[in-house]
Scaffold this active site. Structure first.
Site, mmCIF file in Angstrom:
data_model
loop_
_atom_site.group_PDB
_atom_site.id
_atom_site.type_symbol
_atom_site.label_atom_id
_atom_site.label_comp_id
_atom_site.label_asym_id
_atom_site.label_seq_id
_atom_site.Cartn_x
_atom_site.Cartn_y
_atom_site.Cartn_z
ATOM 1 N N GLY A 48 6.622 3.313 5.457
ATOM 2 C CA GLY A 48 6.386 4.426 6.387
ATOM 3 C C GLY A 48 5.477 5.536 5.903
ATOM 4 N N GLU A 102 7.702 10.686 1.100
ATOM 5 C CA GLU A 102 8.475 9.936 2.093
ATOM 6 C C GLU A 102 8.032 10.336 3.499
ATOM 7 O OE1 GLU A 102 9.999 7.528 2.954
ATOM 8 O OE2 GLU A 102 12.177 7.690 3.027
ATOM 9 N N ASP A 103 8.134 9.420 4.441
ATOM 10 C CA ASP A 103 7.714 9.754 5.803
ATOM 11 C C ASP A 103 8.708 10.693 6.487
ATOM 12 O OD1 ASP A 103 9.694 7.795 5.965
ATOM 13 O OD2 ASP A 103 8.597 6.471 7.316
ATOM 14 N N ASP A 106 16.034 11.325 7.566
ATOM 15 C CA ASP A 106 16.858 11.271 8.773
ATOM 16 C C ASP A 106 18.305 11.561 8.353
ATOM 17 O OD1 ASP A 106 17.501 10.653 11.469
ATOM 18 O OD2 ASP A 106 17.750 8.548 11.009
ATOM 19 N N PHE A 155 13.963 9.591 18.296
ATOM 20 C CA PHE A 155 13.307 8.495 17.585
ATOM 21 C C PHE A 155 11.799 8.558 17.833
ATOM 22 C CE2 PHE A 155 11.832 4.191 16.741
ATOM 23 C CZ PHE A 155 12.392 4.003 15.483
ATOM 24 N N ILE A 156 11.028 8.511 16.751
ATOM 25 C CA ILE A 156 9.577 8.644 16.871
ATOM 26 C C ILE A 156 8.838 7.472 16.217
ATOM 27 C CG2 ILE A 156 9.606 11.175 16.992
ATOM 28 C CD1 ILE A 156 8.682 10.965 13.965
ATOM 29 N N ASP A 162 7.432 3.343 12.360
ATOM 30 C CA ASP A 162 7.453 2.158 13.205
ATOM 31 C C ASP A 162 8.700 2.052 14.065
ATOM 32 O OD1 ASP A 162 9.165 1.608 10.889
ATOM 33 O OD2 ASP A 162 9.317 -0.412 11.734
ATOM 34 N N ARG A 168 2.904 1.717 13.709
ATOM 35 C CA ARG A 168 2.521 2.481 12.509
ATOM 36 C C ARG A 168 1.072 2.942 12.536
ATOM 37 N NH1 ARG A 168 6.618 1.715 8.738
ATOM 38 N NH2 ARG A 168 7.583 -0.337 8.652
HETATM 39 P P1 IMP Z 1 17.542 7.896 6.271
HETATM 40 O O1 IMP Z 1 18.013 7.069 5.127
HETATM 41 O O2 IMP Z 1 18.510 7.865 7.409
HETATM 42 O O3 IMP Z 1 17.169 9.318 5.879
HETATM 43 O O4 IMP Z 1 16.273 7.189 6.874
HETATM 44 C C1 IMP Z 1 15.059 7.261 6.291
HETATM 45 C C2 IMP Z 1 14.145 6.167 6.806
HETATM 46 O O5 IMP Z 1 14.478 5.740 8.126
HETATM 47 C C3 IMP Z 1 12.747 6.695 6.896
HETATM 48 O O6 IMP Z 1 12.057 6.491 5.687
HETATM 49 C C4 IMP Z 1 12.148 5.899 8.028
HETATM 50 O O7 IMP Z 1 11.580 4.718 7.533
HETATM 51 C C5 IMP Z 1 13.322 5.566 8.901
HETATM 52 N N1 IMP Z 1 13.393 6.441 10.094
HETATM 53 C C6 IMP Z 1 14.208 7.497 10.296
HETATM 54 N N2 IMP Z 1 14.003 8.075 11.484
HETATM 55 C C7 IMP Z 1 13.007 7.369 12.058
HETATM 56 C C8 IMP Z 1 12.308 7.496 13.327
HETATM 57 O O8 IMP Z 1 12.548 8.384 14.166
HETATM 58 N N3 IMP Z 1 11.325 6.579 13.551
HETATM 59 C C9 IMP Z 1 10.996 5.595 12.668
HETATM 60 N N4 IMP Z 1 11.615 5.456 11.473
HETATM 61 C C10 IMP Z 1 12.612 6.330 11.185
HETATM 62 MG MG MG Z 2 10.602 5.171 5.112
#
Ligand code: IMP
Ligand code: MG
Length: 178
Positions: A48, A102-103, A106, A155-156, A162, A168
Site C-alpha cells: 500500500g 505506511e499507507d 486503521d 473505506f478508501i 486497494d 492502487r
Molecule cells: P490496521 O492493521 O487495521 O491498522 O490496517 C492497516 C492496513 O489495512 C493498511 O496498511 C492498509 O493496507 C489496510 N487498510 C486499512 N484501511 C484501509 C482502507 O480504507 N482501504 C484500503 N486499505 C485499508
Molecule cells: Mg498497508
C-alpha cells in the site's frame, strides 16, 4: 474521473492528488526538520505505501536509505487482525534511526505487531510515518509520529490503497459510495 467502479463496488473521489501532494510535502518538511544531521533508513511497507513513499522521499532534503518490507493483515474491507511477515527486511537495522512508511493506520494492529519485529533487529529509534489515519478505529496503544491526514471511518482506495488488489494505480483517493 469522479466515480470509479472496482469489482462489485462504486467509489467517489474524496481527495485530489493536489491535496495529497500538499499534505505529503508538509509531512516531509517535518521529517526534514527532525532528521537534520541524521542518517535514517526508511522502511516502506508494501504494497500500500509504494506511492506515498515515492512522493515522500522526493520531498526530503537529505539522502535516506530506502528499503521495503511486506506484512499481510488485510482481506477485503475488514481487517483479519492477524499479521504475518511475507517479505522481511534484508538491510541491517542495528543502531539505525528507522522511519516506517505506511499507507494507512486503521485498527493499528499491523503497526502494533510490526514495531517489535523491527525493535528486535536492534534499531536505535523507530518512528511511524503514515499518509492516513482513521483515529476512530484505533484499537491498540500506538503512537503515530507523523501522519499526513486524519480521515473518517470510511473505506478508501487509490494512491496505493486497494480493494481486493485493485485501485492502487489511481493518483487521487476515492471513498466507498454510500
Ligand atoms: P490496521 O492493521 O487495521 O491498522 O490496517 C492497516 C492496513 O489495512 C493498511 O496498511 C492498509 O493496507 C489496510 N487498510 C486499512 N484501511 C484501509 C482502507 O480504507 N482501504 C484500503 N486499505 C485499508
Ligand atoms: Mg498497508
Amino acid at each position: 474521473m469522479h466515480r470509479i467502479h472496482i469489482l462489485d463496488k462504486d467509489f467517489e473521489i474524496s481527495m485530489t492528488n493536489e491535496t495529497i501532494q500538499q499534505k505529503v510535502k508538509a509531512l516531509a518538511q517535518r521529517i526534514n526538520h527532525d532528521y537534520q544531521g541524521k542518517n535514517p533508513i526508511m522502511v516502506c511497507i508494501l504494497n500500500g505505501a509504494f506511492m506515498f513513499a515515492a512522493d515522500l522521499v522526493r520531498y526530503l532534503d537529505f539522502q535516506p536509505e530506502i528499503t521495503f518490507a511486506r506484512f499481510s493483515s488485510y482481506e477485503g474491507t475488514d481487517t483479519t487482525g492477524k499479521v504475518t511477515e511475507v517479505m522481511g527486511i534484508t538491510t541491517s537495522l542495528a543502531g539505525r534511526d528507522v522511519i516506517i512508511v505506511e499507507d494507512i493506520v486503521d485498527t493499528g494492529i499491523t503497526m502494533y505487531n510490526v514495531l517489535p519485529l523491527l525493535e528486535n533487529k536492534g534499531a536505535a529509534s523507530i518512528k511511524i510515518a503514515c499518509l492516513l489515519q482513521k483515529p476512530e478505529k484505533l484499537q491498540v496503544d500506538l503512537t503515530v509520529d507523523y501522519c499526513a491526514m486524519e480521515i473518517p471511518n470510511d473505506f478508501i482506495v487509490g494512491y496505493g490503497l486497494d480493494y481486493d488488489g485493485f485501485g492502487r494505480n489511481y493518483k487521487d483517493i476515492y471513498t466507498l459510495a454510500k
